[in-house]
Design an enzyme around this catalytic site. Structure first.
Site, PDB file in Angstrom:
ATOM      1  NE  ARG A   1      -4.127  -1.540   1.843  1.00  0.00           N
ATOM      2  CZ  ARG A   1      -5.319  -2.271   2.473  1.00  0.00           C
ATOM      3  NH1 ARG A   1      -4.791  -2.227   3.951  1.00  0.00           N
ATOM      4  NH2 ARG A   1      -5.939  -2.925   2.252  1.00  0.00           N
TER       5      ARG A   1
ATOM      6  CE  LYS B   1     -22.387 -15.001   5.375  1.00  0.00           C
ATOM      7  NZ  LYS B   1     -22.645 -13.743   6.441  1.00  0.00           N
TER       8      LYS B   1
ATOM      9  N   GLY C   1      -9.950  -6.987  -2.294  1.00  0.00           N
ATOM     10  CA  GLY C   1     -10.197  -8.114  -1.230  1.00  0.00           C
ATOM     11  C   GLY C   1      -9.611  -9.251  -1.193  1.00  0.00           C
TER      12      GLY C   1
ATOM     13  N   GLY D   1     -13.759  -3.533   0.771  1.00  0.00           N
ATOM     14  CA  GLY D   1     -15.305  -2.996   1.019  1.00  0.00           C
ATOM     15  C   GLY D   1     -15.591  -2.021  -0.304  1.00  0.00           C
TER      16      GLY D   1
END
Ligand code: AMP
Length: 399
Positions: A38, A200, A356, A379
């Site tokens: 990062r 999910k 992610g 996110g």
């Protein structure tokens, strides 16, 4: 889509530029940075600003100190790593607001860099407190947001501050994220193939609904595929299924049929007799075609599916991948995810990895430098790809 102003559109000389970066890096017990990806991702913006004679004030959050001055979340060591990469000193300030910070900033020379202490040592940061935002804003002439990964949150340093600064622009990393996850997805090169996986179906349903109207093919793997298979009446044994999402999955399947999108689901599976998620421990594994026998748990797409998906991917001009095909953290169920990483890493194709866990997977696979773009957001990527406006982006000036 709104075209956001960037640092390339403004003059930076002599200006105090508050630059919100994402230095939320992993640290070991001694506070050493264990993965500087990062920090490296922010370098083009920082270097452009220093080369253009700005006074660069860097600010970030690190971890979740919950408004407490917790030294294990200090950015002090990040300043050292950054200085090495930049090849110039980085003055670390032990606070992010207050008189000492103001004094240090007022003494900055053009082209110099300071790094403020963790913004989240103040609860006011995540509360988007206007007074706190004003104090941050008072440090600068220009605000730059290069922290895409935090842009889905309306925090003081991502949104509130812009109300107190006249010039609010994007850094180069932010610009790239908006291009690859925004404009390119809105006007895809075709055929455009979307690959979705992960835990999910409920987490990804908005993503499916937004992307299904843009894709030529949609390939679904990971645990979420079992909800789709169950919706089609295919046996999934003891694999995780979200009953509440079955009608939603059926709707997506119908929509794909109606609008001519090729929706592919797994045709074979890697299965196990037991899976303890806490320990990441699995029982004996085998491969089955078609349905999953009673008692068995699906943990990865099978080799035939990997082949089917890879052949489909070969036809693409543009690819978006979000979510692993199986429990890729465990070697025995990582082959499906690896196969996808390999398949998308094709020259001459625009290949976008949506951050992610898929970002982690592509880096671990060794193919990260063979794809067009790997998002730094988790996110934020998901929300943006769902078609939601991001507060940290909406707050920036339009070009
Ligand atoms: P997400 O954050 O929704 O992209 O989900 C990523 C997680 O999904 C990873 O930790 C994977 O281990 C998990 N996952 C993918 N496939 C499966 C599966 N078949 N069973 C259980 N977990 C899975």
């Amino acid at each position: 889509m709104r075209k956001i102003k960037t640092i390339a559109d403004i003059s930076c000389t002599d200006k105090r530029v508050f630059t919100r970066v994402d230095f939320n890096v992993p640290l070991d017990e001694k506070g050493n940075v264990t993965d500087g990806a990062r920090i490296i991702a922010a370098l083009p913006t920082i270097q452009y600003l220093t080369q253009n004679n700005a006074k660069v004030i860097l600010a970030s959050h690190l971890g979740r100190p919950n408004g407490e001055r917790t030294m294990k979340y200090s950015l002090r060591n990040v300043a050292l790593v950054l200085a090495k990469h930049l090849g110039q000193p980085v003055l670390f300030l032990s606070d992010c607001i207050g008189e000492e910070v103001h004094n240090a900033v007022s003494k900055m020379a053009n082209g110099s860099v300071v790094l403020l202490e963790n913004l989240r040592f103040y609860r006011e940061e995540i509360d988007n407190d206007p007074e706190f935002a004003k104090k941050l804003g008072s440090l600068c002439d220009t605000y730059v947001n290069d922290a895409f990964g935090s842009a889905h949150r309306a925090h003081a340093s991502t949104e509130g501050i812009t109300k107190f600064v006249r010039e609010n622009v994007a850094g180069f990393l932010m610009e790239k994220e908006l291009e690859f996850l925004g404009s390119k997805i809105l006007q895809p090169e075709r055929p455009f193939i979307v690959i979705l996986g992960g835990a999910k179906a409920s987490d990804k349903i908005k993503l499916i609904n937004n992307l299904i109207t843009k894709a030529n093919s949609m390939l679904i793997g990971g645990a979420m595929a079992y909800t789709f298979l169950a919706a089609k009446g295919i046996s999934v044994g003891n694999s995780p299924v979200e009953e509440s999402q079955i009608p939603v999955a059926l709707e997506a399947i119908k929509k794909a049929q109606d609008i001519g999108v090729n929706l592919l689901l797994p045709v074979d599976h890697v299965i196990t007799s037991s899976f303890a998620p806490e320990q990441k421990a699995i029982g004996a594994i085998s491969t089955v075609q078609g349905g999953i026998p009673q008692q068995a748990i699906g943990i990865d797409i099978g080799p035939e599916t990997a082949d089917l998906f890879s052949r489909e991917i070969e036809t693409a001009k543009m690819i978006l991948w979000n979510g692993p095909m199986g429990i890729f953290e465990i070697k025995e169920s990582s082959a499906g995810t690896l196969a996808i990483a390999k398949a998308i890493a094709r020259p001459g194709v625009t290949s976008i990895v949506g951050g992610g866990d898929s970002g982690k997977a592509i880096r671990e696979s060794g193919y990260a430098n063979k794809v067009s773009f790997v998002s730094t957001g988790g996110g934020a990527s998901l929300e943006f790809l769902e078609g939601n406006p991001l507060p940290g982006v909406e707050a920036l000036d339009v070009a």
